[in-house]
Structure formats: C-alpha cells, structure tokens
Write a protein that holds these residues in place. Structure first.
Motif, PDB file in Angstrom:
ATOM      1  N   PRO A 167      39.545  42.850  37.181  1.00  0.00           N
ATOM      2  CA  PRO A 167      39.449  44.273  37.564  1.00  0.00           C
ATOM      3  C   PRO A 167      38.029  44.720  37.872  1.00  0.00           C
ATOM      4  N   CYS A 176      37.472  43.675  41.356  1.00  0.00           N
ATOM      5  CA  CYS A 176      38.174  44.579  42.272  1.00  0.00           C
ATOM      6  C   CYS A 176      37.386  45.869  42.465  1.00  0.00           C
ATOM      7  N   THR A 195      45.551  46.829  42.010  1.00  0.00           N
ATOM      8  CA  THR A 195      44.407  47.510  41.396  1.00  0.00           C
ATOM      9  C   THR A 195      43.417  47.959  42.465  1.00  0.00           C
ATOM     10  N   GLU A 238      44.436  55.228  37.256  1.00  0.00           N
ATOM     11  CA  GLU A 238      44.821  54.059  38.041  1.00  0.00           C
ATOM     12  C   GLU A 238      44.543  52.769  37.270  1.00  0.00           C
ATOM     13  N   TYR A 239      43.434  52.729  36.552  1.00  0.00           N
ATOM     14  CA  TYR A 239      43.158  51.581  35.692  1.00  0.00           C
ATOM     15  C   TYR A 239      44.272  51.418  34.654  1.00  0.00           C
ATOM     16  N   ALA A 249      47.248  49.891  36.175  1.00  0.00           N
ATOM     17  CA  ALA A 249      47.016  48.452  36.337  1.00  0.00           C
ATOM     18  C   ALA A 249      47.196  47.719  35.003  1.00  0.00           C
ATOM     19  N   ILE A 281      41.451  44.907  30.970  1.00  0.00           N
ATOM     20  CA  ILE A 281      41.466  45.872  32.070  1.00  0.00           C
ATOM     21  C   ILE A 281      40.940  47.231  31.601  1.00  0.00           C
TER      22      ILE A 281
END
Length: 253
Positions: free
Chosen positions: A58, A61, A149, A166-167, A170, A205
């Motif tokens: 992550p 990303c 992600t 949003e994390y 994920a 994450i």
C-alpha cells in the motif's frame, strides 16, 4: 497563539519524508520474504514477519499515485516499471517459488490504470479498461488489492479523511481475502482462528495509512535523491536474488 501551537505540533508529527518511508517499506518487504523462505510456517515469528511485510504494497501504491502526478515523464516512469518487472521475474520465482508475476508487474498495471483514469473520458470504456487491468493482476503478486487501492487513493487524492476511509476499505478487502484463505487452509471452515488471523494480516495496510497520511511531511530527502530513486527499483530483484543464493548456500553446506 493556540492555533500556532497546534500547527507546530502537527508539523512536528509529520517527521518522515518520502525516502524514509520507502526505506522502511523495503525493510518490511525483506522481513516478509525472509519469513517465506527461512522461517517455519505457522510459528509466531513467521506470522509477525509476514504481516509486517504487508506494509509495503500500500505504501508503494500511495507513492505510485503521487509519483504519477508529479513525474516529468510518464512514459519514462512506465518504461522503468516495465523494465524492472522483467528483471525481477526470475529472482522472484527462484526465491519464492511462485508461478505468478512479481509485484512490480502489479505496480505497472496500477500505473496503466492511472493512465486510463487520466486519459480515457468515455464513462463506459474507462471502467471496463480499469476492470480489465485489475483482472490481469490476478496473475501477479498482490492481485486485485493493489490496483483497487490505487484507484481508491487516486479518487480521494488530496482529501485525507476520504483517503483514510479508502485505506480502511483496502484493509477490509485484503483481510477478507486472507480470512477466506485461512478458511480453505488447514483449519477449514469459518473459525475464530481464520477471522482473527485474517484481520491481523491487514494491519500493515493501516500502518501504511498512518505513515503516509499522518507522519509523511510531503518532502524527499535532501541528499541522495538520485541514489534513492534507483535503489528502490534495484533493491527488489537484488534482495530476492541474494536471499535465493543464501538459501542455496545453506542447503549445500
């Protein structure tokens, strides 16, 4: 005065630059791969090292999205990812024994998703192309979770509250995939063990969310920027190759 003190406190809390976070991510990735290759499966240390390693993807990303938005040449950026995806494949398969494509290939797909999101205006074609690229990652490491992600972070970019949500999405996606994996493994069925380990596995994450949204100061290291840029690409295939050679050496000794 109170507002200034609060601002100073916030600035002090953001103590990590981009390169430091990436170096931390390299260490956690190394621990994950070390656990895969050298530690006994199912032991506490093995599980901890694996879960620590889930911090890396992550983070990559996040910085992929940031890098895409600020790079001087998206073509060169994409070509670098493609080149190192190719260079990393043999070390990846030798070290980990996976018959899938490596993580940099997944990041390349994530990069192409960003290209599509920026340049394809058709409301019908854009989601189809993005979905296709997500599906392609099912042949690679960090399948589905990494591209999803990337999409989530890109859509929420600049709004830290939305990015935190949003994390968390994920995290839930990754954890549920791992719950399913544990359920189909040795334990079988829906058990507290499967749920606990699945939820625990996704903590990396959430740690990535803290690192990038709370501790990241938005800057690069003042020195060695060019070195760091290439180190992060080279480290991936290099550490896999070194781990493989060490394993072969121990086996033959």
């Amino acid at each position: 005065m109170e507002g200034q003190m609060q601002m100073d406190k916030t600035v002090r809390s953001r103590m990590l630059n981009r390169d430091v976070i990436k170096y931390i991510a390299m260490v956690t990735m190394f621990l994950n791969h070390f656990a895969h290759m050298f530690l006994t499966k199912g032991t506490a240390v093995h599980e901890v090292f694996l879960d620590i390693g889930f911090f890396t993807a992550p983070v990559m990303c996040y910085f992929l999205v940031e890098g895409y938005m600020h790079t001087r040449s998206k073509v060169k950026y994409g070509l670098r990812l493609f080149l190192f995806a190719l260079l990393s494949q043999i070390p990846f398969q030798l070290a980990l024994g996976y018959k899938i494509l490596n993580m940099i290939f997944t990041l390349l797909c994530c990069f192409l998703i960003l290209v599509v999101m920026e340049n394809v205006s058709s409301p019908m074609l854009k989601p189809v192309l993005c979905a296709l690229l997500v599906l392609i990652t099912t042949m690679a490491d960090w399948a589905v979770v990494a591209p999803v992600t990337t999409i989530l972070l890109c859509n929420a970019w600049g709004d830290k509250k939305r990015m935190a949500i949003e994390y968390f999405i994920a995290y839930l996606l990754f954890s549920m995939i791992n719950v399913q994996s544990y359920m189909s493994g040795e334990t079988g069925g829906w058990t507290a063990y499967a749920v606990f380990h699945g939820l625990l596995s996704g903590l990396g994450i959430l740690a990535a969310a803290v690192a990038t949204l709370v501790l990241y100061n938005g800057e690069r290291a003042r020195r060695g920027q060019n070195f760091s840029k290439w180190f992060f690409y080279i480290f991936y295939p290099a550490h896999l190759l070194v781990l493989y050679l060490v394993k072969i050496g121990l086996h033959n000794s």
